[in-house]
Design a protein around this motif. Structure first.
Motif, mmCIF file in Angstrom:
data_model
loop_
_atom_site.group_PDB
_atom_site.id
_atom_site.type_symbol
_atom_site.label_atom_id
_atom_site.label_comp_id
_atom_site.label_asym_id
_atom_site.label_seq_id
_atom_site.Cartn_x
_atom_site.Cartn_y
_atom_site.Cartn_z
ATOM 1 N N MET A 163 0.851 -1.183 0.000
ATOM 2 C CA MET A 163 0.000 0.000 0.000
ATOM 3 C C MET A 163 0.891 1.238 0.000
ATOM 4 N N GLN A 164 0.625 2.129 -0.907
ATOM 5 C CA GLN A 164 1.347 3.400 -0.984
ATOM 6 C C GLN A 164 0.822 4.327 0.118
ATOM 7 N N PRO A 165 1.716 4.865 0.969
ATOM 8 C CA PRO A 165 1.251 5.771 2.038
ATOM 9 C C PRO A 165 0.533 6.994 1.474
ATOM 10 N N GLU A 166 -0.480 7.422 2.204
ATOM 11 C CA GLU A 166 -1.278 8.585 1.820
ATOM 12 C C GLU A 166 -1.290 9.553 3.001
ATOM 13 N N ILE A 167 -1.115 10.830 2.745
ATOM 14 C CA ILE A 167 -1.143 11.849 3.790
ATOM 15 C C ILE A 167 -2.578 12.359 3.921
ATOM 16 N N ILE A 168 -3.135 12.250 5.142
ATOM 17 C CA ILE A 168 -4.524 12.649 5.366
ATOM 18 C C ILE A 168 -4.623 13.513 6.623
ATOM 19 N N THR A 169 -5.732 14.227 6.740
ATOM 20 C CA THR A 169 -5.978 15.090 7.896
ATOM 21 C C THR A 169 -6.497 14.262 9.075
ATOM 22 N N VAL A 170 -6.547 14.896 10.237
ATOM 23 C CA VAL A 170 -7.100 14.242 11.431
ATOM 24 C C VAL A 170 -8.553 13.861 11.176
ATOM 25 N N GLU A 171 -9.302 14.757 10.562
ATOM 26 C CA GLU A 171 -10.711 14.491 10.281
ATOM 27 C C GLU A 171 -10.871 13.286 9.356
ATOM 28 N N GLU A 172 -10.029 13.199 8.335
ATOM 29 C CA GLU A 172 -10.097 12.059 7.415
ATOM 30 C C GLU A 172 -9.732 10.763 8.126
ATOM 31 N N ALA A 173 -8.720 10.801 8.984
ATOM 32 C CA ALA A 173 -8.334 9.608 9.736
ATOM 33 C C ALA A 173 -9.468 9.161 10.647
ATOM 34 N N ALA A 174 -10.067 10.103 11.355
ATOM 35 C CA ALA A 174 -11.181 9.777 12.251
ATOM 36 C C ALA A 174 -12.342 9.177 11.473
ATOM 37 N N SER A 230 -14.096 9.544 16.802
ATOM 38 C CA SER A 230 -14.119 11.004 16.862
ATOM 39 C C SER A 230 -12.701 11.573 16.835
ATOM 40 N N ARG A 231 -12.611 12.874 16.571
ATOM 41 C CA ARG A 231 -11.314 13.567 16.614
ATOM 42 C C ARG A 231 -10.723 13.471 18.023
ATOM 43 N N ALA A 232 -11.581 13.581 19.028
ATOM 44 C CA ALA A 232 -11.116 13.509 20.420
ATOM 45 C C ALA A 232 -10.454 12.158 20.697
ATOM 46 N N THR A 233 -11.009 11.091 20.154
ATOM 47 C CA THR A 233 -10.421 9.765 20.337
ATOM 48 C C THR A 233 -9.057 9.683 19.657
ATOM 49 N N ARG A 248 1.654 23.870 13.503
ATOM 50 C CA ARG A 248 0.387 23.455 14.130
ATOM 51 C C ARG A 248 -0.408 22.495 13.256
ATOM 52 N N VAL A 249 0.134 22.158 12.091
ATOM 53 C CA VAL A 249 -0.568 21.271 11.154
ATOM 54 C C VAL A 249 -0.221 19.821 11.487
ATOM 55 N N LEU A 250 -1.254 19.006 11.681
ATOM 56 C CA LEU A 250 -1.091 17.594 12.003
ATOM 57 C C LEU A 250 -1.625 16.770 10.840
ATOM 58 N N ARG A 251 -0.823 15.815 10.389
ATOM 59 C CA ARG A 251 -1.232 14.935 9.294
ATOM 60 C C ARG A 251 -0.923 13.492 9.657
ATOM 61 N N PHE A 252 -1.791 12.598 9.223
ATOM 62 C CA PHE A 252 -1.582 11.175 9.427
ATOM 63 C C PHE A 252 -1.050 10.547 8.148
ATOM 64 N N ILE A 253 -0.227 9.529 8.337
ATOM 65 C CA ILE A 253 0.324 8.770 7.220
ATOM 66 C C ILE A 253 -0.493 7.484 7.145
ATOM 67 N N TRP A 254 -1.480 7.469 6.255
ATOM 68 C CA TRP A 254 -2.359 6.311 6.121
ATOM 69 C C TRP A 254 -1.591 5.241 5.351
ATOM 70 N N SER A 255 -1.215 4.175 6.063
ATOM 71 C CA SER A 255 -0.388 3.130 5.467
ATOM 72 C C SER A 255 -0.655 1.810 6.172
ATOM 73 N N ASP A 256 0.035 0.772 5.734
ATOM 74 C CA ASP A 256 -0.085 -0.528 6.387
ATOM 75 C C ASP A 256 0.347 -0.457 7.847
ATOM 76 N N ASP A 257 1.366 0.358 8.138
ATOM 77 C CA ASP A 257 1.840 0.505 9.523
ATOM 78 C C ASP A 257 0.752 1.052 10.433
ATOM 79 N N LEU A 258 0.016 2.043 9.950
ATOM 80 C CA LEU A 258 -1.051 2.631 10.755
ATOM 81 C C LEU A 258 -2.160 1.615 10.983
ATOM 82 N N ILE A 259 -2.508 0.884 9.959
ATOM 83 C CA ILE A 259 -3.567 -0.122 10.079
ATOM 84 C C ILE A 259 -3.132 -1.227 11.033
#
Length: 82
Positions: A1-12, A18-21, A42-53
């Motif tokens: 899986m190619q890593p994808e950069i996503i926002t906190v909202e997209e990850a949630a 929720s964002r709080a979780t 102040r910008v937070l991004r998630f790396i959506w990848s196999d590692d995160l899953i």
């Protein structure tokens, strides 16, 4: 899986929490900075990848299993009422 950069909202949204979780799990160490997410100022991004899953699957399964064990089974109360 190619890593994808996503926002906190997209990850949630993808994880169905929720964002709080998300922030709670960051504090608990379920997500590791530099591996699962990064900050630029102040910008937070998630790396959506196999590692995160894998982090989600590995860290949350034992917690989910212990939740069921923590709830005591109801005793047979009908004999106590007789």
């Amino acid at each position: 899986m190619q890593p994808e950069i996503i926002t906190v909202e997209e990850a949630a949204e993808r994880i169905h929490i929720s964002r709080a979780t998300i922030f709670n799990w960051m504090q608990r160490g379920i997500f590791t900075q530099g591996k699962h997410y990064f900050k630029q100022g102040r910008v937070l991004r998630f790396i959506w990848s196999d590692d995160l899953i894998q982090a989600l699957m590995g860290d949350l399964q034992p917690a989910a299993a212990s939740v069921g064990k923590a709830i005591p089974k109801p005793s047979n109360t009908t004999s106590a009422l007789s």
